[in-house]
Design a protein around this motif. Structure first.
Motif, PDB file in Angstrom:
ATOM      1  N   MET A   1     -13.380  15.129 -29.662  1.00 56.71           N
ATOM      2  CA  MET A   1     -13.599  14.923 -28.382  1.00 56.71           C
ATOM      3  C   MET A   1     -13.862  17.077 -28.088  1.00 56.71           C
ATOM      4  O   MET A   1     -13.112  17.461 -27.858  1.00 56.71           O
ATOM      5  CB  MET A   1     -12.244  14.478 -27.146  1.00 56.71           C
ATOM      6  N   THR A   2     -15.248  16.530 -27.616  1.00 59.28           N
ATOM      7  CA  THR A   2     -15.673  18.144 -27.341  1.00 59.28           C
ATOM      8  C   THR A   2     -16.495  17.967 -26.201  1.00 59.28           C
ATOM      9  O   THR A   2     -17.280  19.013 -25.736  1.00 59.28           O
ATOM     10  CB  THR A   2     -16.702  18.175 -28.299  1.00 59.28           C
ATOM     11  N   VAL A   3     -17.174  16.591 -25.661  1.00 61.04           N
ATOM     12  CA  VAL A   3     -17.690  16.601 -24.518  1.00 61.04           C
ATOM     13  C   VAL A   3     -17.094  15.851 -23.407  1.00 61.04           C
ATOM     14  O   VAL A   3     -16.158  14.411 -23.508  1.00 61.04           O
ATOM     15  CB  VAL A   3     -19.524  15.188 -24.281  1.00 61.04           C
ATOM     16  N   CYS A   4     -17.345  16.380 -21.948  1.00 60.97           N
ATOM     17  CA  CYS A   4     -16.715  15.985 -20.852  1.00 60.97           C
ATOM     18  C   CYS A   4     -17.558  15.985 -20.322  1.00 60.97           C
ATOM     19  O   CYS A   4     -18.268  16.881 -19.752  1.00 60.97           O
ATOM     20  CB  CYS A   4     -15.331  16.772 -20.215  1.00 60.97           C
ATOM     21  N   ILE A   5     -17.589  14.417 -19.578  1.00 58.48           N
ATOM     22  CA  ILE A   5     -18.742  14.281 -18.555  1.00 58.48           C
ATOM     23  C   ILE A   5     -18.023  14.325 -17.494  1.00 58.48           C
ATOM     24  O   ILE A   5     -17.133  13.188 -16.942  1.00 58.48           O
ATOM     25  CB  ILE A   5     -19.694  13.210 -18.060  1.00 58.48           C
ATOM     26  N   THR A   6     -18.027  15.072 -16.134  1.00 60.45           N
ATOM     27  CA  THR A   6     -17.517  14.927 -15.429  1.00 60.45           C
ATOM     28  C   THR A   6     -18.850  14.776 -13.672  1.00 60.45           C
ATOM     29  O   THR A   6     -20.064  15.300 -13.856  1.00 60.45           O
ATOM     30  CB  THR A   6     -16.729  16.290 -14.552  1.00 60.45           C
ATOM     31  N   GLY A   7     -18.089  14.134 -12.689  1.00 63.29           N
ATOM     32  CA  GLY A   7     -18.990  14.817 -11.204  1.00 63.29           C
ATOM     33  C   GLY A   7     -18.294  14.354 -10.537  1.00 63.29           C
ATOM     34  O   GLY A   7     -16.502  14.448 -10.696  1.00 63.29           O
ATOM     35  N   ASP A   8     -18.581  15.341  -8.968  1.00 73.58           N
ATOM     36  CA  ASP A   8     -17.550  15.657  -7.202  1.00 73.58           C
ATOM     37  C   ASP A   8     -18.205  14.225  -6.702  1.00 73.58           C
ATOM     38  O   ASP A   8     -19.448  14.090  -6.136  1.00 73.58           O
ATOM     39  CB  ASP A   8     -17.625  16.648  -7.544  1.00 73.58           C
ATOM     40  N   VAL A   9     -17.422  13.854  -6.107  1.00 76.35           N
ATOM     41  CA  VAL A   9     -17.369  12.462  -4.812  1.00 76.35           C
ATOM     42  C   VAL A   9     -16.415  12.998  -3.453  1.00 76.35           C
ATOM     43  O   VAL A   9     -15.558  13.410  -3.729  1.00 76.35           O
ATOM     44  CB  VAL A   9     -17.292  11.417  -5.586  1.00 76.35           C
ATOM     45  N   ALA A 224     -21.626  22.107 -31.983  1.00 80.08           N
ATOM     46  CA  ALA A 224     -21.538  23.154 -33.505  1.00 80.08           C
ATOM     47  C   ALA A 224     -20.503  24.034 -33.676  1.00 80.08           C
ATOM     48  O   ALA A 224     -19.942  24.278 -34.944  1.00 80.08           O
ATOM     49  CB  ALA A 224     -22.467  23.576 -33.875  1.00 80.08           C
ATOM     50  N   VAL A 225     -20.036  24.085 -32.845  1.00 79.57           N
ATOM     51  CA  VAL A 225     -18.811  25.430 -32.976  1.00 79.57           C
ATOM     52  C   VAL A 225     -17.672  25.091 -32.485  1.00 79.57           C
ATOM     53  O   VAL A 225     -16.414  26.054 -32.299  1.00 79.57           O
ATOM     54  CB  VAL A 225     -18.698  26.658 -32.728  1.00 79.57           C
ATOM     55  N   ASP A 226     -17.225  23.800 -32.455  1.00 78.07           N
ATOM     56  CA  ASP A 226     -15.921  22.774 -31.974  1.00 78.07           C
ATOM     57  C   ASP A 226     -15.815  23.407 -30.918  1.00 78.07           C
ATOM     58  O   ASP A 226     -14.672  23.275 -30.827  1.00 78.07           O
ATOM     59  CB  ASP A 226     -15.206  22.921 -33.196  1.00 78.07           C
ATOM     60  N   GLU A 227     -16.088  23.866 -30.006  1.00 78.76           N
ATOM     61  CA  GLU A 227     -15.517  24.199 -28.317  1.00 78.76           C
ATOM     62  C   GLU A 227     -16.380  22.560 -27.518  1.00 78.76           C
ATOM     63  O   GLU A 227     -17.442  22.589 -27.803  1.00 78.76           O
ATOM     64  CB  GLU A 227     -16.392  25.094 -27.285  1.00 78.76           C
ATOM     65  N   VAL A 228     -15.663  22.614 -26.505  1.00 74.97           N
ATOM     66  CA  VAL A 228     -15.661  21.343 -25.286  1.00 74.97           C
ATOM     67  C   VAL A 228     -17.085  21.535 -24.684  1.00 74.97           C
ATOM     68  O   VAL A 228     -16.865  23.176 -24.402  1.00 74.97           O
ATOM     69  CB  VAL A 228     -14.150  20.976 -24.202  1.00 74.97           C
ATOM     70  N   ALA A 229     -17.849  20.686 -24.227  1.00 72.46           N
ATOM     71  CA  ALA A 229     -18.871  20.818 -23.346  1.00 72.46           C
ATOM     72  C   ALA A 229     -18.694  20.192 -22.284  1.00 72.46           C
ATOM     73  O   ALA A 229     -18.182  18.904 -22.522  1.00 72.46           O
ATOM     74  CB  ALA A 229     -20.529  20.299 -24.032  1.00 72.46           C
ATOM     75  N   THR A 230     -18.385  20.073 -21.048  1.00 73.45           N
ATOM     76  CA  THR A 230     -17.956  20.088 -19.252  1.00 73.45           C
ATOM     77  C   THR A 230     -19.261  20.175 -18.763  1.00 73.45           C
ATOM     78  O   THR A 230     -20.157  21.312 -18.412  1.00 73.45           O
ATOM     79  CB  THR A 230     -17.079  20.752 -19.057  1.00 73.45           C
ATOM     80  N   ILE A 231     -19.689  18.784 -18.292  1.00 73.14           N
ATOM     81  CA  ILE A 231     -20.323  18.359 -18.178  1.00 73.14           C
ATOM     82  C   ILE A 231     -20.727  18.198 -16.590  1.00 73.14           C
ATOM     83  O   ILE A 231     -19.440  17.111 -16.420  1.00 73.14           O
ATOM     84  CB  ILE A 231     -22.075  17.565 -18.626  1.00 73.14           C
ATOM     85  N   LEU A 232     -21.088  19.107 -15.439  1.00 73.71           N
ATOM     86  CA  LEU A 232     -21.210  18.073 -13.872  1.00 73.71           C
ATOM     87  C   LEU A 232     -22.231  17.738 -13.314  1.00 73.71           C
ATOM     88  O   LEU A 232     -23.304  18.191 -13.383  1.00 73.71           O
ATOM     89  CB  LEU A 232     -20.924  19.914 -13.119  1.00 73.71           C
ATOM     90  N   ALA A 233     -22.065  16.614 -13.713  1.00 77.98           N
ATOM     91  CA  ALA A 233     -23.377  15.051 -12.674  1.00 77.98           C
ATOM     92  C   ALA A 233     -22.442  14.880 -11.844  1.00 77.98           C
ATOM     93  O   ALA A 233     -22.257  13.553 -12.059  1.00 77.98           O
ATOM     94  CB  ALA A 233     -23.926  14.807 -14.170  1.00 77.98           C
ATOM     95  N   HIS A 234     -23.100  15.530 -10.475  1.00 82.07           N
ATOM     96  CA  HIS A 234     -22.310  14.127  -8.515  1.00 82.07           C
ATOM     97  C   HIS A 234     -23.137  12.607  -9.151  1.00 82.07           C
ATOM     98  O   HIS A 234     -24.066  12.978  -9.711  1.00 82.07           O
ATOM     99  CB  HIS A 234     -22.745  15.149  -7.850  1.00 82.07           C
ATOM    100  N   PRO A 235     -22.468  12.451  -8.950  1.00 81.42           N
ATOM    101  CA  PRO A 235     -23.527  10.804  -8.678  1.00 81.42           C
ATOM    102  C   PRO A 235     -24.215  10.332  -7.847  1.00 81.42           C
ATOM    103  O   PRO A 235     -25.162   9.877  -7.821  1.00 81.42           O
ATOM    104  CB  PRO A 235     -21.914   9.858  -8.633  1.00 81.42           C
ATOM    105  N   GLY A 236     -24.154  11.452  -6.474  1.00 76.79           N
ATOM    106  CA  GLY A 236     -24.925  11.848  -5.459  1.00 76.79           C
ATOM    107  C   GLY A 236     -26.358  12.295  -6.051  1.00 76.79           C
ATOM    108  O   GLY A 236     -27.483  12.008  -5.193  1.00 76.79           O
ATOM    109  N   CYS A 237     -25.649  13.705  -6.799  1.00 75.64           N
ATOM    110  CA  CYS A 237     -27.715  14.224  -7.265  1.00 75.64           C
ATOM    111  C   CYS A 237     -27.818  13.408  -8.016  1.00 75.64           C
ATOM    112  O   CYS A 237     -29.070  13.490  -8.028  1.00 75.64           O
ATOM    113  CB  CYS A 237     -26.771  15.153  -7.941  1.00 75.64           C
ATOM    114  N   MET A 238     -27.599  12.743  -9.092  1.00 75.58           N
ATOM    115  CA  MET A 238     -28.322  12.209 -10.440  1.00 75.58           C
ATOM    116  C   MET A 238     -29.057  11.307  -8.895  1.00 75.58           C
ATOM    117  O   MET A 238     -29.911   9.992 -10.156  1.00 75.58           O
ATOM    118  CB  MET A 238     -27.527  11.402 -11.024  1.00 75.58           C
TER     119      MET A 238
END
Length: 270
Positions: A1-9, A224-238
């Protein structure tokens, strides 16, 4: 598991600049956001203010009941009370010797408890946390651990790595956060040109689709280097940027992959 999609509400009585441009609540946008992600079997972590759960309990309960959604804490009031404002003024007056955005330690502890209780009342189990505007102080990590939080995502850090901080697992936001780096609502090219903002990812802003391409490029480099990628995509902003169309495109990039996960599943590389 390497990608975490997050959002602030946030609760709508907070009356943020983005909310002035929305034709629905942030929680309503979050439900559509989570439903889109579910279509592609993509899990998401949504950090929600406690007051949003009080103002819109049925809607937050809908999110809590969704299989692909983890709910985390995002403070209760979003630092808008007289206590917060007074403590912040004291910090400025004393050059940082006394005071912080979070209020006195005892008040910060109270707000953490109040947030957790409000979210648990609508069926959410809270083990992850992100302070509003990434604001924390020397007491925050200890207090969060004391109240059962295990994962803390409160820093924007290019190439940041998941790590332990005491009893907490720190999961840095290591891709450009949407709110600070895409054009939307009040954040027009003219606004950006006149502002002096420069964050950890620089001062350049993007259209929402340019942002998505930048995000995916960084995700590729991190995974590619086995690091977690954390994305911040706000529901409101999107929602404001293009009615969640680019968010849906982002989800399709991770469809049928085992590399996506919620915040509370992430562990440091050892």
């Amino acid at each position: 598991m390497t990608v975490c999609i997050t959002g602030d509400v946030h609760h709508m009585s907070m009356e943020t600049r983005d909310q002035e441009y929305m034709d629905r609540t942030e929680v309503e946008a979050a439900i559509e956001y989570a439903e889109i992600a579910a279509e592609y079997d993509v899990p998401v972590t949504l950090f929600i203010t406690g007051k949003a759960a009080v103002e819109e309990p049925d809607r937050v309960r809908t999110l809590a009941n969704m299989d692909n959604v983890e709910i985390g804490g995002h403070n209760y009031w979003g630092f808008t009370t007289p206590v917060h404002k007074g403590w912040r003024a004291l910090e400025k007056l004393t050059g940082g010797r006394i005071g912080s955005w979070n209020g006195p330690r005892s008040f910060q502890a109270y707000e953490i408890r109040k947030t957790i209780e409000a979210l648990e009342a609508v069926g959410a189990e809270i083990t992850s946390w992100r302070d509003h505007a990434y604001r924390h102080d020397e007491h925050t990590a200890e207090l969060l651990a004391e109240y059962g939080i295990t994962h803390f995502s409160d820093v924007v850090e290019p190439e940041g790595e998941v790590r332990k901080q005491g009893e907490l697992t720190v999961v840095p936001i290591n891709t450009p956060p949407d709110h600070e780096y895409i054009y939307h609502a009040f954040r027009t090219p003219e606004f950006v040109e006149e502002s002096d903002f420069e964050g950890p990812f620089g001062n350049e802003s993007y259209s929402v689709r340019e942002w998505k391409r930048e995000i995916l490029s960084i995700v590729d480099n991190l995974t590619a280097v086995d690091e977690v990628a954390t994305i911040l995509a706000h529901p409101g902003c999107m929602d404001l940027a293009d009615n969640l169309e680019t968010f849906q495109e982002l989800c399709t990039s991770f469809v049928s992959t085992s590399e996506c996960g919620c915040m509370n599943q992430i562990q440091p590389n050892i």
